[in-house]
Design a protein around this motif. Structure first.
Motif, PDB file in Angstrom:
ATOM      1  N   LEU A   1      40.354  45.347  45.097  1.00 46.86           N
ATOM      2  CA  LEU A   1      41.110  46.510  44.638  1.00 46.86           C
ATOM      3  C   LEU A   1      40.548  47.807  45.212  1.00 46.86           C
ATOM      4  O   LEU A   1      41.300  48.716  45.581  1.00 46.86           O
ATOM      5  N   SER A   2      39.231  47.881  45.313  1.00 49.86           N
ATOM      6  CA  SER A   2      38.596  49.057  45.887  1.00 49.86           C
ATOM      7  C   SER A   2      38.992  49.230  47.358  1.00 49.86           C
ATOM      8  O   SER A   2      39.290  50.337  47.812  1.00 49.86           O
ATOM      9  N   ALA A   3      38.973  48.115  48.103  1.00 46.75           N
ATOM     10  CA  ALA A   3      39.355  48.167  49.519  1.00 46.75           C
ATOM     11  C   ALA A   3      40.804  48.624  49.665  1.00 46.75           C
ATOM     12  O   ALA A   3      41.123  49.441  50.534  1.00 46.75           O
ATOM     13  N   ILE A   4      41.688  48.126  48.806  1.00 48.99           N
ATOM     14  CA  ILE A   4      43.100  48.522  48.859  1.00 48.99           C
ATOM     15  C   ILE A   4      43.249  49.996  48.504  1.00 48.99           C
ATOM     16  O   ILE A   4      43.927  50.753  49.203  1.00 48.99           O
ATOM     17  N   SER A   5      42.593  50.396  47.433  1.00 51.46           N
ATOM     18  CA  SER A   5      42.686  51.784  46.979  1.00 51.46           C
ATOM     19  C   SER A   5      42.150  52.755  48.028  1.00 51.46           C
ATOM     20  O   SER A   5      42.780  53.769  48.335  1.00 51.46           O
ATOM     21  N   HIS A   6      41.001  52.432  48.590  1.00 49.18           N
ATOM     22  CA  HIS A   6      40.405  53.300  49.609  1.00 49.18           C
ATOM     23  C   HIS A   6      41.313  53.395  50.840  1.00 49.18           C
ATOM     24  O   HIS A   6      41.540  54.487  51.375  1.00 49.18           O
TER      25      HIS A   6
END
Length: 172
Positions: free
Chosen positions: A110-115
């Motif tokens: 989720l962090s990778a997608i959000s970033h």
């Protein structure tokens, strides 16, 4: 759901029942009889059947033990290869850390997608990173589910230690 174990010739025969065999043979530049022989059990006494492509890929894998061979084939079928973990049905106390590792991996995804999406544009490198995190989440979750089904929490604990070391190395 586990598929019944089929011999390679049975897999090929089932696949050939869904298509026009002559077209397959023509597109592959092979004789119709060879393609039909791939769907027969190979019998060394009667010389029926023929070493089929599935048996040859299996033999190549057995000799090299290189998972990239299977991964490549899975990629060509729009899939992903996850190797089943070893099992040993001994009790252990690593279920909670394993679930936490899966939750952390999901958070990493989720962090990778959000970033990546923060600027409304996802680059090829960002997409590659998202793919990596997604594949890692699938791998961890599949292994966890397999261990739960096998009631094998000792190997789960061993894999957790290996993954913690590998994750720490990646973050350096």
């Amino acid at each position: 759901m586990n598929m019944p174990r089929m011999e390679s010739h049975q897999v090929i025969r089932a696949a050939l029942e869904k298509v026009h065999v002559k077209e397959v043979a023509d597109k592959m530049g092979l004789s119709l009889s060879l393609v039909y022989k791939w769907g027969e059990r190979q019998d060394s006494d009667s010389k029926s059947g023929s070493a089929n492509p599935l048996d040859r890929v299996k033999e190549l894998y057995e000799h090299t033990q290189d998972d990239h061979i299977v991964q490549w084939l899975c990629n060509k079928a729009d899939g992903y290869f996850v190797k089943n973990p070893p099992t040993s049905k001994r009790p252990g106390r690593e279920v909670m850390p394993a679930t936490q590792q899966i939750v952390q991996q999901f958070a990493d995804l989720l962090s990778a997608i959000s970033h990546a999406a923060s600027d409304n544009c996802i680059t090829k490198d960002e997409a590659k990173h998202i793919r990596h995190e997604w594949d890692e989440l699938k791998r961890l979750t599949e292994r966890f589910v397999n261990w739960c089904e096998q009631e094998d929490f000792v190997h789960l604990a061993e894999d957790l230690k290996v993954n913690r070391v590998g994750k720490n190395d990646d973050n350096r």
